[in-house]
Enzyme design. Structure first.
Site, PDB file in Angstrom:
ATOM      1  CB  SER A  64      45.662  48.520  18.945  1.00  0.00           C
ATOM      2  OG  SER A  64      46.194  47.884  20.076  1.00  0.00           O
TER       3      SER A  64
HETATM    4  N1  SAH Z   1      45.043  43.497  21.067  1.00  0.00           N
HETATM    5  C1  SAH Z   1      44.116  44.335  21.805  1.00  0.00           C
HETATM    6  C2  SAH Z   1      44.839  45.480  22.474  1.00  0.00           C
HETATM    7  C3  SAH Z   1      44.342  45.696  23.855  1.00  0.00           C
HETATM    8  S1  SAH Z   1      45.294  46.826  24.836  1.00  0.00           S
HETATM    9  C4  SAH Z   1      42.996  44.813  20.919  1.00  0.00           C
HETATM   10  O1  SAH Z   1      43.148  44.749  19.689  1.00  0.00           O
HETATM   11  O2  SAH Z   1      41.964  45.236  21.429  1.00  0.00           O
HETATM   12  C5  SAH Z   1      46.433  45.747  25.677  1.00  0.00           C
HETATM   13  C6  SAH Z   1      45.856  44.602  26.438  1.00  0.00           C
HETATM   14  O3  SAH Z   1      46.928  43.959  27.143  1.00  0.00           O
HETATM   15  C7  SAH Z   1      44.827  44.969  27.495  1.00  0.00           C
HETATM   16  O4  SAH Z   1      43.656  44.236  27.290  1.00  0.00           O
HETATM   17  C8  SAH Z   1      45.501  44.582  28.825  1.00  0.00           C
HETATM   18  O5  SAH Z   1      44.596  44.125  29.811  1.00  0.00           O
HETATM   19  C9  SAH Z   1      46.434  43.468  28.374  1.00  0.00           C
HETATM   20  N2  SAH Z   1      47.564  43.224  29.270  1.00  0.00           N
HETATM   21  C10 SAH Z   1      48.243  44.092  30.047  1.00  0.00           C
HETATM   22  N3  SAH Z   1      49.224  43.462  30.740  1.00  0.00           N
HETATM   23  C11 SAH Z   1      49.162  42.151  30.383  1.00  0.00           C
HETATM   24  C12 SAH Z   1      49.897  40.973  30.768  1.00  0.00           C
HETATM   25  N4  SAH Z   1      50.913  41.017  31.646  1.00  0.00           N
HETATM   26  N5  SAH Z   1      49.551  39.791  30.206  1.00  0.00           N
HETATM   27  C13 SAH Z   1      48.527  39.710  29.310  1.00  0.00           C
HETATM   28  N6  SAH Z   1      47.790  40.784  28.919  1.00  0.00           N
HETATM   29  C14 SAH Z   1      48.102  41.980  29.445  1.00  0.00           C
END
Ligand code: SAH
Length: 213
Positions: A64
């Site tokens: 993010s």
């Molecule tokens: N907090 C992270 C943001 C990653 S983007 C950072 O700082 O890097 C969002 C993330 O949510 C991705 O890694 C994706 O795989 C995960 N995601 C998507 N659907 C999900 C679900 N149903 N349960 C858990 N994680 C999920």
């Protein structure tokens, strides 16, 4: 894994960019200024690590944007010792921010590859979440509930009921809600069935996915 004076200098500039966009919580700003974000991304993105932008990580996901991380973290209003659930561990950058602010952090990731990489990586940097699991964030983590705060870091097409029900009274859920564009939404639990709802403008996230593929 290197962190140099150059990186530290770039981080301080990033802190000022994020501050200028309206973030006031000094603990959040300090976390952004402390965590070596360049180590959370592919080495080829080194020069971009300290721009206020989202970037691709493994498994077609993104780390993010720092401003978004700061904004969501500010809305959570964390106190040291708070029990916090994160949905979407991803690179672990947001997880590290939560750890650094003194929270007991529980986090769920649905991509096995990211779960594996990040579970090994965070302790190497000295960040120790209480529990990282490979699973479905729509269900929350009932065995560790209730939480002082829940943060969803992917765009949710709707607000999953289990997340609301896993909040303490007074607890806060920060969740971007929407399909193409998301409205940053804060729910504060006022009673067993009462929730206050506040909206904070538009953001863009990768989708919170419902089934594994
Ligand atoms: N907090 C992270 C943001 C990653 S983007 C950072 O700082 O890097 C969002 C993330 O949510 C991705 O890694 C994706 O795989 C995960 N995601 C998507 N659907 C999900 C679900 N149903 N349960 C858990 N994680 C999920």
């Amino acid at each position: 894994m290197k962190d140099t004076f150059k990186h530290q200098g770039m981080r301080q500039q990033l802190v000022e960019v994020v501050r200028a966009k309206g973030i006031t919580n000094e603990k959040v700003l300090k976390a952004i200024g402390t965590i070596p974000r360049h180590l959370f991304m592919d080495s080829s993105f080194l020069d971009h690590a300290y721009q206020d932008k989202a970037f691709p990580i493994a498994a077609d996901q993104t780390i993010s944007q720092p401003y978004t991380v700061a904004f969501q973290t500010e809305l959570l209003n964390i106190k040291p010792g708070d029990q916090i659930l994160e949905i979407g561990t991803g690179s672990g950058y947001q997880t590290a921010v939560l750890c650094l602010m003194g929270a007991k952090v529980f986090s769920i990731e649905r991509q096995q590859e990211l779960f594996r990489i990040t579970s090994k990586f965070l302790p190497k940097l000295g960040y120790r979440p209480k529990k990282l699991i490979f699973g479905d964030g729509y269900k929350g983590m009932p065995e560790e509930a209730p939480f002082d705060g829940i943060i969803v870091t992917a765009g949710a097409p709707f607000v999953p009921k289990p997340l609301l029900s896993q909040l303490k009274i007074g607890g806060r859920l920060v969740i971007p809600v929407g399909v193409d564009v998301q409205t940053m939404t804060l729910f504060i639990r006022k009673g067993p069935k009462e929730f206050e709802q506040h909206e904070f403008g538009e953001f863009r996230f990768v989708p919170l996915l419902e089934d594994r593929n």
